[in-house]
Design a protein around this motif. Structure first.
Motif, short mmCIF file in Angstrom:
data_model
loop_
_atom_site.label_atom_id
_atom_site.label_comp_id
_atom_site.label_asym_id
_atom_site.label_seq_id
_atom_site.Cartn_x
_atom_site.Cartn_y
_atom_site.Cartn_z
N UNK A 101 0.83 -1.22 0.00
CA UNK A 101 0.00 0.00 0.00
C UNK A 101 0.87 1.27 0.00
N UNK A 102 1.81 1.26 -0.94
CA UNK A 102 2.67 2.43 -1.12
C UNK A 102 2.60 2.84 -2.59
N UNK A 103 3.16 4.00 -2.89
CA UNK A 103 3.07 4.45 -4.29
C UNK A 103 4.19 3.84 -5.14
N UNK A 104 3.82 3.10 -6.21
CA UNK A 104 4.86 2.54 -7.09
C UNK A 104 5.65 3.62 -7.81
N UNK A 105 4.99 4.78 -8.09
CA UNK A 105 5.71 5.85 -8.81
C UNK A 105 6.88 6.35 -7.97
N UNK A 106 6.58 6.56 -6.70
CA UNK A 106 7.64 7.03 -5.80
C UNK A 106 8.75 5.98 -5.75
N UNK A 107 8.33 4.72 -5.66
CA UNK A 107 9.30 3.64 -5.55
C UNK A 107 10.27 3.66 -6.74
N UNK A 108 9.71 3.68 -7.94
CA UNK A 108 10.59 3.62 -9.12
C UNK A 108 11.43 4.89 -9.27
N UNK A 109 10.81 6.01 -8.94
CA UNK A 109 11.51 7.28 -9.04
C UNK A 109 12.77 7.26 -8.16
N UNK A 110 12.59 6.71 -6.97
CA UNK A 110 13.71 6.73 -6.03
C UNK A 110 14.71 5.59 -6.26
N UNK A 111 14.27 4.55 -6.93
CA UNK A 111 15.16 3.40 -7.19
C UNK A 111 16.06 3.60 -8.41
#
Ligand code: ASP
Length: 424
Positions: free
Chosen positions: A250-260
């Protein structure tokens, strides 16, 4: 004060990689004499790339050891450790099974390799893969110093977990040792930061050398295989991981990929999950807000046992080789591939081209000719880069998922717009 016009490290690495591709292909395609070969490709580029890799490798063992001992002592509760371990390992096995099934299914649907008249371009001499029994016994070190010296990741993990648990149980009597490890952890994070400043140069040298030597000739000969692996890798990377992040964590995938992003570029350039551990760990902790007690355990473990990208390549390669040799392995064969590839990935370290060794194990298990690997070896180097990026992204997604379920993730850091540049 930081200069606002200065490119962030992510962009520096990205541009270095693009420049490396252009320069490498330029060197490959222009007619050149020995001096370019000797002084540029095997000279400057080889030295630059190798020094960078060596320095990164130098950090892997201290980072895993110190960070994991800190993580386990900070965890405090040994019961929590058992739950964490089981959860992480089951999730890793689950995602690896999904990855390999996707590879098998899409490659079968596309029918790759059928009617191909490929002749093995080189000989592939398989390295003997370890048996399951050997893999299991091999988890436990007889001599921790030897395990650290050899960089045996699973043995280091077992020893660090035990040492951290011992320190935790000793409580106030081990206060100073715990403090020492915590301080060392800060120092080691600073070292990663320092070394990341030279990452763009290292990445440039690695990519330029690779392309200057290999060009893109082989890719065009194996286009269907190459594109299928790439397609499945991309589907898994964005689709499976997004589902995990969005619906399970339940987190944002966009944020995840942006930061990865920069950690993925780093893994892509080095082709090694192991070498990428320090950068992935720093990214997951500092940018995604995963607490050190979770990240320090989940990330090094994932670098060794969770290889989604590698599993995908194995699925697609098995179908390709079976079709090329016109051998039908049947449904039981496919199930065997899923099982063997998942187990095989557990016992092998995340280093360049290790996927070919586990592929040999899978092929042998289902009765396909191991020499078939020679058919695909030509494009493996480039695919290795992409699948390593997929491998470390899968580890990081599971780290977020486990951390969220344990309430050990700082959502303010995860959701913050500011991307902490790794060198702070
Ligand atoms: N290079 C990959 C990694 O380190 C393993 C492989 O697929 O060969 O994760």
């Amino acid at each position: 004060m930081s200069n606002p016009h200065k490119l962030s490290l992510t962009y520096q690495i990205l541009y270095a990689m693009l420049a490396g591709i252009v320069f490498g292909l330029f060197l490959f395609y222009i007619p050149h004499g020995n001096w370019i070969e000797n002084f540029i490709i095997n000279g400057l580029l080889a030295v630059g790339g190798q020094v960078f890799l060596s320095v990164m490798k130098m950090l892997v063992v201290p980072v895993v050891f110190i960070s994991l001992v800190c993580g386990i002592t900070n965890l405090g509760d040994t019961k929590k450790l058992g739950r964490l371990g089981i959860k992480t390992i089951l999730l890793y096995i689950f995602t690896t099974c999904i990855a390999i099934s996707l590879g098998l299914a899409i490659a079968t649907l596309l029918g790759i390799g059928t009617g191909s008249s490929l002749v093995p371009s080189t000989q592939y001499v398989p390295i003997q893969a370890p048996s399951l029994k050997e893999i299991f016994i091999g988890f436990f070190p007889t001599n921790p110093v030897d395990a650290l010296a050899r960089g045996d990741m699973l043995q280091i993990i077992v020893f660090s977990v035990l040492l951290g648990s011992g320190m935790s149980l000793a409580g106030s009597k081990a206060k100073q040792v715990t403090e020492l490890f915590n301080q060392l952890n800060h120092v080691i994070m600073k070292l990663i930061t320092m070394i990341m400043y030279v990452a763009p140069y290292g990445v440039f040298c690695l990519i330029a050398k690779l392309l200057a030597q290999e060009g893109l000739v082989l890719i065009t000969q194996l286009l269907s295989y190459f594109l299928t692996v790439l397609l499945v890798l991309i589907i898994h990377l964005f689709f499976t991981n997004s589902i995990l992040i969005k619906f399970f964590a339940r987190l944002s995938p966009f944020v995840f990929f942006h930061k990865m992003y920069s950690a993925m570029l780093f893994a892509f350039s080095t082709s090694s999950s192991n070498v990428s551990i320090p950068v992935v760990l720093a990214t997951v902790e500092r940018r995604l807000g995963v607490h050190n007690s979770i990240a320090s355990f989940v990330i090094p473990l994932g670098a060794t046992i969770n290889m989604d990208g590698t599993a995908i390549m194995q699925g697609v390669a098995t179908v390709f080789i079976a079709n090329a040799y016109q051998i039908d392995i049947g449904l039981s064969g496919y199930l065997m591939v899923v099982l063997t590839a998942t187990l095989a990935s557990i016992g092998t370290a995340g280093v360049p081209s290790v996927g070919l060794i586990t592929l040999a194990m899978v092929l042998r298990q289902v009765g396909l000719p191991v020499e078939g690997i020679a058919l695909i070896i030509g494009v493996d180097r480039i695919l290795d880069m992409v699948r390593t990026a997929v491998n470390i992204t899968g580890d990081s997604a599971i780290a977020c998922l486990v951390a969220k379920s344990e309430k050990e993730i700082d959502l303010e850091i995860y959701n913050s717009q500011k991307i902490y540049s790794l060198p702070e």
